[in-house]
Design a protein around this motif. Structure first.
Motif, PDB file in Angstrom:
ATOM      1  N   TYR A 133       0.676  -1.384   0.168  1.00 23.70           N
ATOM      2  CA  TYR A 133       0.128   0.160   0.147  1.00 23.70           C
ATOM      3  C   TYR A 133       0.987   1.203   0.062  1.00 23.70           C
ATOM      4  O   TYR A 133       0.386   2.469  -0.180  1.00 23.70           O
ATOM      5  N   ARG A 189     -10.729  -2.288   5.218  1.00 25.95           N
ATOM      6  CA  ARG A 189     -10.208  -1.769   4.085  1.00 25.95           C
ATOM      7  C   ARG A 189      -9.566  -2.750   2.969  1.00 25.95           C
ATOM      8  O   ARG A 189      -9.822  -2.623   1.681  1.00 25.95           O
ATOM      9  N   LEU A 190      -8.813  -3.454   3.576  1.00 28.55           N
ATOM     10  CA  LEU A 190      -8.291  -4.724   2.674  1.00 28.55           C
ATOM     11  C   LEU A 190      -9.220  -5.429   1.942  1.00 28.55           C
ATOM     12  O   LEU A 190      -9.229  -5.496   0.840  1.00 28.55           O
ATOM     13  N   ASP A 234     -11.035  -3.266  -0.824  1.00 29.92           N
ATOM     14  CA  ASP A 234     -10.153  -3.080  -2.035  1.00 29.92           C
ATOM     15  C   ASP A 234     -10.257  -4.529  -2.682  1.00 29.92           C
ATOM     16  O   ASP A 234     -10.011  -4.479  -3.766  1.00 29.92           O
ATOM     17  N   SER A 274     -13.470  -5.034  -4.548  1.00 30.92           N
ATOM     18  CA  SER A 274     -13.475  -4.130  -5.679  1.00 30.92           C
ATOM     19  C   SER A 274     -12.370  -4.106  -6.767  1.00 30.92           C
ATOM     20  O   SER A 274     -12.252  -3.555  -7.807  1.00 30.92           O
ATOM     21  N   ARG A 288      -9.225  -2.848  -6.240  1.00 25.85           N
ATOM     22  CA  ARG A 288      -8.439  -1.891  -6.142  1.00 25.85           C
ATOM     23  C   ARG A 288      -6.972  -2.236  -5.409  1.00 25.85           C
ATOM     24  O   ARG A 288      -6.180  -1.512  -5.425  1.00 25.85           O
ATOM     25  N   VAL A 289      -7.058  -3.229  -4.760  1.00 28.08           N
ATOM     26  CA  VAL A 289      -5.862  -3.892  -4.023  1.00 28.08           C
ATOM     27  C   VAL A 289      -4.631  -4.087  -5.126  1.00 28.08           C
ATOM     28  O   VAL A 289      -3.493  -3.874  -4.888  1.00 28.08           O
TER      29      VAL A 289
END
Length: 230
Positions: free
Chosen positions: A41, A188-189, A192, A195, A197-198
């Motif tokens: 990140y 959050r992980l 992500d 979606s 986005r990770v």
């Protein structure tokens, strides 16, 4: 395509269920300390602002948080102005607050302007009897923490003012690791991952492609079903 779609649906369903029950699973209160994920990140950790030491205990300020030894104190703060030992534990000072801690570093109470704490505290000190004093922009004041009252002194006694001290590298690294871990929650992980986005822009594009694949499979499935009905 069917197999890939099925696997992706399972993946989205599991991550979606986890997010749906995030509060029950405490995902927003659980944080990740994996150096691999923190590096992934690209989380940047600020330097320690100030550190104060009393006996074998150290309080350090990093960003808007305080760490007593290596344990984070609850709350957000503007700056650290000192640490002194008292008969019940410790007192920490910010520009407009006094934090009362036990010997173990547990927060007892936070005194602020509501309790009469002066603003613009510049220093925190103590005398040989363990009484607490503060220096603000106007005077040196004796802090009666039981009342609480803050009386200005015309002739202050000899005091040991709390001054910043440097800390060793291991202590700094431990706080950096703890602070970095508090920036990345499991919620959050998983969000992500859900979606895409990770994996950055590539992950988002992949999820878009899979969405188009789902539409294609649904449309062709209905078309095949309608032909067989005919």
């Amino acid at each position: 395509m069917g197999i890939v779609s099925a696997l992706f649906v399972i993946f989205l369903s599991v991550s979606g269920l986890a997010l749906h029950h995030s509060a029950k699973l405490s995902l927003d209160d659980s944080f990740i300390d994996s150096s691999v994920l923190l590096d992934w990140y690209d989380i940047e950790v600020p330097d320690l602002s100030d550190s104060y030491r009393v006996d074998n205990h150290t309080v350090s300020s990093i960003a808007d948080t305080f760490y007593f030894d290596r344990r984070r104190l609850p709350g957000n703060y503007s700056a650290l102005k000192g640490l002194v030992k008292t008969e019940f534990g410790f007192v920490l000072a910010t520009p407009n607050q006094l934090l009362l801690l036990t010997d173990a570093g547990d927060l007892i109470e936070t005194l602020s302007s509501v309790h009469g704490v002066p603003t613009n505290i510049q220093q925190l000190g103590a005398d040989s009897d363990g009484l607490v004093y503060i220096r603000d922009s106007g005077a040196v004041r004796l802090a009666d923490l039981d009342a609480p009252e803050f009386s200005a002194l015309a002739e202050p006694p000899a005091l040991n003012w709390s001054v910043p001290e440097s800390v060793d590298a291991s202590h700094t690294d431990a706080i950096h690791t703890a602070y970095a871990a508090s920036l990345l929650s499991w919620e959050r992980l998983i969000l992500d991952i859900h979606s895409g986005r990770v994996f950055g822009n590539i992950g988002v594009v992949l999820v878009d492609i899979m969405a188009l694949l789902f539409i294609f499979m649904a449309v062709t499935g209905v078309w095949i079903w309608s032909r067989r009905r005919a």
